[in-house]
Design a protein around this motif. Structure first.
Motif, PDB file in Angstrom:
ATOM      1  N   PRO A  56     -26.079 -38.535 -59.623  1.00  0.00           N
ATOM      2  CA  PRO A  56     -27.472 -38.445 -60.105  1.00  0.00           C
ATOM      3  C   PRO A  56     -28.472 -39.197 -59.234  1.00  0.00           C
ATOM      4  O   PRO A  56     -29.118 -40.141 -59.672  1.00  0.00           O
ATOM      5  CB  PRO A  56     -27.378 -39.060 -61.499  1.00  0.00           C
ATOM      6  CG  PRO A  56     -26.279 -40.066 -61.373  1.00  0.00           C
ATOM      7  CD  PRO A  56     -25.294 -39.506 -60.393  1.00  0.00           C
ATOM      8  N   PHE A  57     -28.600 -38.768 -57.963  1.00  0.00           N
ATOM      9  CA  PHE A  57     -29.580 -39.432 -57.103  1.00  0.00           C
ATOM     10  C   PHE A  57     -30.378 -38.440 -56.260  1.00  0.00           C
ATOM     11  O   PHE A  57     -31.047 -38.824 -55.299  1.00  0.00           O
ATOM     12  CB  PHE A  57     -28.923 -40.488 -56.214  1.00  0.00           C
ATOM     13  CG  PHE A  57     -28.061 -39.977 -55.081  1.00  0.00           C
ATOM     14  CD1 PHE A  57     -27.638 -38.660 -55.006  1.00  0.00           C
ATOM     15  CD2 PHE A  57     -27.660 -40.847 -54.070  1.00  0.00           C
ATOM     16  CE1 PHE A  57     -26.860 -38.212 -53.945  1.00  0.00           C
ATOM     17  CE2 PHE A  57     -26.879 -40.418 -53.005  1.00  0.00           C
ATOM     18  CZ  PHE A  57     -26.484 -39.093 -52.953  1.00  0.00           C
ATOM     19  N   PHE A  58     -30.342 -37.165 -56.626  1.00  0.00           N
ATOM     20  CA  PHE A  58     -30.933 -36.140 -55.782  1.00  0.00           C
ATOM     21  C   PHE A  58     -32.467 -36.133 -55.803  1.00  0.00           C
ATOM     22  O   PHE A  58     -33.095 -35.478 -54.974  1.00  0.00           O
ATOM     23  CB  PHE A  58     -30.372 -34.763 -56.143  1.00  0.00           C
ATOM     24  CG  PHE A  58     -28.964 -34.575 -55.654  1.00  0.00           C
ATOM     25  CD1 PHE A  58     -28.721 -34.106 -54.377  1.00  0.00           C
ATOM     26  CD2 PHE A  58     -27.886 -34.916 -56.446  1.00  0.00           C
ATOM     27  CE1 PHE A  58     -27.428 -33.961 -53.896  1.00  0.00           C
ATOM     28  CE2 PHE A  58     -26.588 -34.781 -55.986  1.00  0.00           C
ATOM     29  CZ  PHE A  58     -26.353 -34.304 -54.704  1.00  0.00           C
ATOM     30  N   LEU A 130     -27.476 -47.614 -48.524  1.00  0.00           N
ATOM     31  CA  LEU A 130     -26.851 -46.337 -48.871  1.00  0.00           C
ATOM     32  C   LEU A 130     -25.342 -46.531 -48.880  1.00  0.00           C
ATOM     33  O   LEU A 130     -24.778 -47.129 -47.957  1.00  0.00           O
ATOM     34  CB  LEU A 130     -27.213 -45.257 -47.845  1.00  0.00           C
ATOM     35  CG  LEU A 130     -26.497 -43.905 -47.987  1.00  0.00           C
ATOM     36  CD1 LEU A 130     -26.910 -43.194 -49.269  1.00  0.00           C
ATOM     37  CD2 LEU A 130     -26.786 -43.022 -46.778  1.00  0.00           C
ATOM     38  N   SER A 131     -24.672 -46.029 -49.918  1.00  0.00           N
ATOM     39  CA  SER A 131     -23.207 -46.081 -49.962  1.00  0.00           C
ATOM     40  C   SER A 131     -22.674 -44.750 -50.477  1.00  0.00           C
ATOM     41  O   SER A 131     -23.352 -44.033 -51.212  1.00  0.00           O
ATOM     42  CB  SER A 131     -22.720 -47.225 -50.854  1.00  0.00           C
ATOM     43  OG  SER A 131     -23.173 -47.054 -52.184  1.00  0.00           O
ATOM     44  N   ALA A 132     -21.445 -44.424 -50.089  1.00  0.00           N
ATOM     45  CA  ALA A 132     -20.845 -43.152 -50.484  1.00  0.00           C
ATOM     46  C   ALA A 132     -19.337 -43.217 -50.374  1.00  0.00           C
ATOM     47  O   ALA A 132     -18.778 -43.957 -49.554  1.00  0.00           O
ATOM     48  CB  ALA A 132     -21.373 -42.015 -49.607  1.00  0.00           C
ATOM     49  N   ILE A 240     -24.068 -48.710 -45.871  1.00  0.00           N
ATOM     50  CA  ILE A 240     -25.052 -49.021 -44.831  1.00  0.00           C
ATOM     51  C   ILE A 240     -26.139 -49.878 -45.477  1.00  0.00           C
ATOM     52  O   ILE A 240     -26.729 -49.474 -46.484  1.00  0.00           O
ATOM     53  CB  ILE A 240     -25.705 -47.749 -44.269  1.00  0.00           C
ATOM     54  CG1 ILE A 240     -24.662 -46.708 -43.861  1.00  0.00           C
ATOM     55  CG2 ILE A 240     -26.629 -48.083 -43.112  1.00  0.00           C
ATOM     56  CD1 ILE A 240     -25.255 -45.316 -43.669  1.00  0.00           C
ATOM     57  N   LYS A 241     -26.407 -51.012 -44.888  1.00  0.00           N
ATOM     58  CA  LYS A 241     -27.473 -51.865 -45.410  1.00  0.00           C
ATOM     59  C   LYS A 241     -28.353 -52.316 -44.256  1.00  0.00           C
ATOM     60  O   LYS A 241     -27.857 -52.714 -43.205  1.00  0.00           O
ATOM     61  CB  LYS A 241     -26.898 -53.088 -46.131  1.00  0.00           C
ATOM     62  CG  LYS A 241     -27.962 -53.948 -46.818  1.00  0.00           C
ATOM     63  CD  LYS A 241     -27.329 -55.061 -47.631  1.00  0.00           C
ATOM     64  CE  LYS A 241     -28.397 -55.869 -48.360  1.00  0.00           C
ATOM     65  NZ  LYS A 241     -27.808 -56.931 -49.202  1.00  0.00           N
ATOM     66  N   SER A 353     -24.847 -43.683 -53.719  1.00  0.00           N
ATOM     67  CA  SER A 353     -25.954 -44.437 -54.311  1.00  0.00           C
ATOM     68  C   SER A 353     -26.910 -44.857 -53.205  1.00  0.00           C
ATOM     69  O   SER A 353     -26.505 -45.074 -52.054  1.00  0.00           O
ATOM     70  CB  SER A 353     -25.449 -45.674 -55.065  1.00  0.00           C
ATOM     71  OG  SER A 353     -24.867 -46.599 -54.174  1.00  0.00           O
ATOM     72  N   ILE A 354     -28.167 -44.953 -53.570  1.00  0.00           N
ATOM     73  CA  ILE A 354     -29.185 -45.359 -52.607  1.00  0.00           C
ATOM     74  C   ILE A 354     -30.106 -46.369 -53.269  1.00  0.00           C
ATOM     75  O   ILE A 354     -30.501 -46.212 -54.429  1.00  0.00           O
ATOM     76  CB  ILE A 354     -29.985 -44.133 -52.086  1.00  0.00           C
ATOM     77  CG1 ILE A 354     -30.983 -44.545 -51.006  1.00  0.00           C
ATOM     78  CG2 ILE A 354     -30.667 -43.386 -53.212  1.00  0.00           C
ATOM     79  CD1 ILE A 354     -31.651 -43.368 -50.312  1.00  0.00           C
TER      80      ILE A 354
END
Length: 371
Positions: A56-58, A130-132, A240-241, A353-354
């Protein structure tokens, strides 16, 4: 006198017996299927229709599809052959898929089904993340092994929205044909000094397996398989940070050691010819890409995250560029034929997530310029 008991037998033909057998089995199979579907419903699998139901981040992204079209904000959206959901009996996944050839976006030679962040942030004031968690299901099985980009896909990026619009980060997965394990590596592209960006180059760092520069000696010969790689269908994660001008990367998988890296985005280490890495001298300088970076790197440029399936294999002739033009099979741009023979990239994301800082601003100008 003994009583006789008459036993009568029904005389079934062989076809009749087979019919009775299958009729008897049908209800059993039906019950089994219903039970399986019931279990999926209990887990919520059957209710998942759209990728935005899985992650749920679109609302933070614009979506570009593998046919070159801009789908915009992909809430309650799916597209056959490019962007949809799958379930592997354990988890729901968002599928990003792109052929070797089709209509491309912007000036790129490569197709993509990829998200681009709606906001941009400046590295000096950034506090963005950003993480995935994902698994790569396919990379092209066709291409020229001498070309560094062949058989690879980019699954996460940081992209500049300004200036040359270069890329301080590209996270790759690459697997040579016939290998079980592929490599994960990340590339830093210099923010070229001056107005001529044609001399830009990437520097590649291995995470697991090889880096970008590992290539075959001929179009169809391959190096040895990496011992610490990642297989197709194997999960791994990245984070990524960017905080106060420093990009920090973390990579995790169950089968390999966690790896961490950092890179200053405000100060270049490549602003003089003498600082050109040996990897670059071997890979990019021979084809004329021998530029230097501006001293302040990406300090004055708005940057944004990208995530998805950016297929790096294409049908362009290696004679044009021995690092980026793969000479792969494209079937004249026929997408279904490419999907049928493995000439595509496919990436599944389980989570994402972002975090967007308050300092981020609209990225609309970039989209207007490139669409």
């Amino acid at each position: 006198m003994k009583n006789k008991t008459n036993i009568s037998f029904i005389n079934f033909s062989i076809p009749g017996l087979l019919f009775l057998f299958f009729v008897t089995l049908l209800p059993l199979n039906s019950c089994k299927d219903e039970s399986k579907e019931s279990k999926k419903e209990e887990k919520g699998f059957s209710k998942i229709e759209y990728p935005s139901d899985v992650i749920p981040f679109f609302n933070k992204w614009n979506l570009i599809l593998g046919d070159g079209s801009n789908a915009g904000v992909a809430e309650k959206f799916k597209k056959e052959d490019f962007f949809y959901t799958e379930n592997d009996d354990k988890n729901n996944w968002v599928v990003f898929k792109a052929p070797n050839s089709g209509d491309t976006h912007g000036t790129s030679n490569n197709t993509r089904t990829e998200l681009a962040q709606l906001k941009k942030w400046y590295p000096k004031t950034a506090n963005d993340k950003l993480s995935a968690t994902l698994k790569v299901m396919n990379v092209s099985t066709t291409g020229d092994a001498r070309v560094a980009a062949s058989y690879s896909v980019v699954v996460g990026q940081i992209h500049s929205a300004d200036g040359h619009e270069n890329e301080p980060l590209k996270i790759f997965y690459k697997k040579f044909p016939g290998h079980t394990k592929g490599s994960v590596f990340w590339n830093y592209e210099i923010n070229t000094a001056g107005d001529d960006n044609s001399k830009r180059w990437d520097y590649s760092t291995p995470v697991w397996g090889y880096d970008f520069s590992k290539v075959g000696e001929s179009p169809d010969t391959y190096p040895e398989e990496p011992t610490d790689g990642i297989a197709l269908g194997e999960e791994f994660s990245y984070e990524i940070k960017v905080l106060d001008g420093v990009m920090s990367l973390t990579f995790t998988s169950k089968s390999n050691k966690t790896k961490t890296f950092s890179k200053n985005l405000l100060e270049s280490e490549y602003f003089e010819k003498s600082s050109t890495p040996k990897q670059t001298q071997n890979l990019f300088v021979p084809i004329g890409q021998d530029g230097v970076e501006r001293k302040n790197a990406y300090a004055n440029e708005g940057c944004f995250f990208k995530l998805g399936c950016y297929n790096q294999t294409n049908g362009k002739s290696p004679e044009v560029n021995m690092n980026w033009c793969s000479g792969a099979e494209t079937h004249g741009g026929d997408i279904q034929k490419q999907y049928a023979d493995g000439s595509y990239a496919e990436v599944w994301f389980k989570t994402g997530s972002i975090f967007v800082s308050d300092a981020a601003v609209s990225n609309e100008e970039y989209f207007t310029k490139n669409d």
